[in-house]
Design an enzyme around this catalytic site. Structure first.
Site, mmCIF file in Angstrom:
data_model
loop_
_atom_site.group_PDB
_atom_site.id
_atom_site.type_symbol
_atom_site.label_atom_id
_atom_site.label_comp_id
_atom_site.label_asym_id
_atom_site.label_seq_id
_atom_site.Cartn_x
_atom_site.Cartn_y
_atom_site.Cartn_z
ATOM 1 N N ARG A 114 43.160 -26.470 -21.690
ATOM 2 C CA ARG A 114 44.035 -25.874 -22.720
ATOM 3 C C ARG A 114 44.962 -26.995 -23.176
ATOM 4 N NH1 ARG A 114 47.416 -20.321 -22.917
ATOM 5 N NH2 ARG A 114 45.299 -19.682 -23.409
ATOM 6 N N HIS A 141 40.113 -20.732 -29.989
ATOM 7 C CA HIS A 141 40.266 -20.067 -28.686
ATOM 8 C C HIS A 141 38.948 -19.322 -28.432
ATOM 9 C CE1 HIS A 141 42.097 -18.575 -25.210
ATOM 10 N NE2 HIS A 141 43.050 -17.810 -25.689
ATOM 11 N N GLN A 144 38.411 -16.384 -25.847
ATOM 12 C CA GLN A 144 39.085 -15.173 -26.312
ATOM 13 C C GLN A 144 38.169 -14.378 -27.252
ATOM 14 O OE1 GLN A 144 42.609 -14.265 -25.674
ATOM 15 N NE2 GLN A 144 41.786 -12.354 -26.454
ATOM 16 N N ASP A 236 48.010 -11.506 -34.050
ATOM 17 C CA ASP A 236 48.438 -12.495 -33.055
ATOM 18 C C ASP A 236 49.822 -12.985 -33.491
ATOM 19 O OD1 ASP A 236 48.529 -14.390 -31.007
ATOM 20 O OD2 ASP A 236 47.249 -15.840 -32.051
ATOM 21 N N CYS A 276 45.442 -10.740 -28.758
ATOM 22 C CA CYS A 276 45.031 -11.595 -27.633
ATOM 23 C C CYS A 276 46.107 -11.650 -26.550
ATOM 24 C CB CYS A 276 44.730 -12.999 -28.141
ATOM 25 S SG CYS A 276 46.128 -13.752 -28.986
ATOM 26 N N ARG A 304 38.553 -10.967 -20.543
ATOM 27 C CA ARG A 304 38.569 -12.429 -20.425
ATOM 28 C C ARG A 304 37.960 -12.842 -19.080
ATOM 29 N NH1 ARG A 304 42.450 -15.267 -22.928
ATOM 30 N NH2 ARG A 304 41.260 -17.061 -22.186
HETATM 31 N N1 CP Z 1 45.347 -14.692 -24.603
HETATM 32 C C1 CP Z 1 45.598 -15.735 -23.814
HETATM 33 O O1 CP Z 1 44.895 -16.745 -23.845
HETATM 34 O O2 CP Z 1 46.662 -15.578 -22.993
HETATM 35 P P1 CP Z 1 47.382 -16.742 -22.163
HETATM 36 O O3 CP Z 1 48.043 -17.655 -23.182
HETATM 37 O O4 CP Z 1 48.402 -16.054 -21.306
HETATM 38 O O5 CP Z 1 46.371 -17.489 -21.362
HETATM 39 N N1 NVA Z 2 47.758 -18.309 -31.233
HETATM 40 C C1 NVA Z 2 48.384 -18.230 -29.938
HETATM 41 C C2 NVA Z 2 47.420 -17.673 -28.932
HETATM 42 C C3 NVA Z 2 47.968 -17.520 -27.542
HETATM 43 C C4 NVA Z 2 46.934 -17.033 -26.571
HETATM 44 C C5 NVA Z 2 48.857 -19.606 -29.528
HETATM 45 O O1 NVA Z 2 48.112 -20.573 -29.735
HETATM 46 O O2 NVA Z 2 49.956 -19.716 -29.004
#
Ligand code: CP
Ligand code: NVA
Length: 318
Positions: A114, A141, A144, A236, A276, A304
């Site tokens: 990430r 993502h 997701q 989101d 999400c 997930r």
């Molecule tokens: N939706 C998601 O990826 O959540 P986190 O940022 O908590 O991992």
């Molecule tokens: N779009 C959001 C998703 C978090 C899971 C971000 O990137 O922060």
């Protein structure tokens, strides 16, 4: 040409990376969702599936769901994982992406990353001779999106007749959802302010995929056009991780895109509400919608776990 069977689909994924939804074919995506459903129904059957396999989990941004589901998921498959936070590796600063890749490929069986720039995940995958999974970048993502389509398929019968809507920021989550909708032949309306449209490259790629799959992916600035008669409304955060400084400035621009009772009233009465998470209650969604019986956000979060177990199994299997 050799006929693609379920078994060979799963074998075809062995050793590959998953950085974008576009890395997998429609058949491969459907097969992963099917495997995830089997794993959800019969978790004990898979408890030695990745016996002794080890994942490195690199997090340069915070996480609840991704960290928990990858950590628990690999354990449920008989493997284990190690968390590498910015304080540990300081990717690209303490050590280059190339050097990190060349170390980790000798130590673990797979990497989840990430991070911010998508190019960092691509660089890691290019240089590491082991599967690399995107656990969220600024561009996509992809885990997701597959978990989300698994959720839609659990709650509705088939995708063909559904109108799906994503309303909010044209961000990483939107990009992966767009590509997954295109791959799966779904109809997805995406409503964002003009300034926050999804990347043209993603919309153009989705249009090309849609020519083959019969999908419809449409962008509009009008949230009501997206919500009208929808079977699902997804939103989101208006400011993603790394954009916190812009949150204040964005709020008034996104206000008409808030998923509240008024906007939701344009959808079908049994429309799903999806997010999400993490949610910013009172911003992109109101309490009455996220806490309503239409909301499947915690089912999404659980899925997930199952979809990532299926992905790790397909990529890392012996
Ligand atoms: N939706 C998601 O990826 O959540 P986190 O940022 O908590 O991992
Ligand atoms: N779009 C959001 C998703 C978090 C899971 C971000 O990137 O922060």
């Amino acid at each position: 040409m050799k006929k693609t069977t379920k078994k060979s689909v799963s074998k075809n994924l062995r050793g590959r990376d998953y950085l974008s939804v576009d890395d997998f074919s429609p058949t491969e995506i459907k097969s992963l969702i099917k495997t995830a459903a089997e794993m959800k129904a019969h978790p004990r059957r898979f408890r030695s599936a990745l016996d002794g396999k080890f994942m490195a989990l690199i997090f340069e941004k915070p996480s609840l769901r991704t960290r928990t589901t990858f950590t628990v998921g690999i354990r449920q498959l008989g493997g284990d994982s190690l968390l590498l936070s910015p304080a540990d590796i300081n990717l690209g600063k303490r050590e280059s992406v190339f050097d990190v890749a060349k170390n980790l490929e000798r130590m673990v069986d797979g990497i989840m990353i990430r991070t911010f720039g998508h190019d960092i995940a691509v660089g890691l995958a290019d240089h590491a001779g082991i599967p690399v999974i995107n656990g969220l970048t600024d561009l996509e993502h992809p885990c997701q999106a597959l978990g989300d389509f698994m959720t839609v398929l659990e709650c509705k019968t088939g995708l063909k007749k559904l109108k799906l809507a994503y309303i909010g920021d044209g961000n990483n989550v939107a990009h992966s959802l767009i590509l997954a909708a295109a791959k799966l032949g779904a109809t997805l309306f995406v409503a964002t302010p003009g300034e926050f449209r999804p990347a043209s490259s993603v919309l153009e790629r989705a249009a090309r995929i849609a020519e083959e799959t019969g999908a419809t992916v449409l962008w509009t600035a009008d949230p009501i056009e997206a919500a009208r008669d929808a079977d699902m409304i997804y939103t989101d955060t208006w400011a993603s991780m790394g954009q916190e400084a812009e949150a204040e400035k964005r709020r008034p621009l996104f206000a008409p895109y808030q998923v509240n009772a008024s906007l939701f009233s344009h959808a079908k009465p049994d429309a799903l509400f999806m997010h999400c998470l993490p949610a910013h209650r009172g911003e992109e969604v109101t309490d009455e919608i996220i806490d309503s019986s239409n909301s499947v956000v915690f089912r999404q979060a659980e899925n997930r776990l199952h979809i990532q177990k299926a992905i790790m199994f397909a990529l890392l299997r012996p």
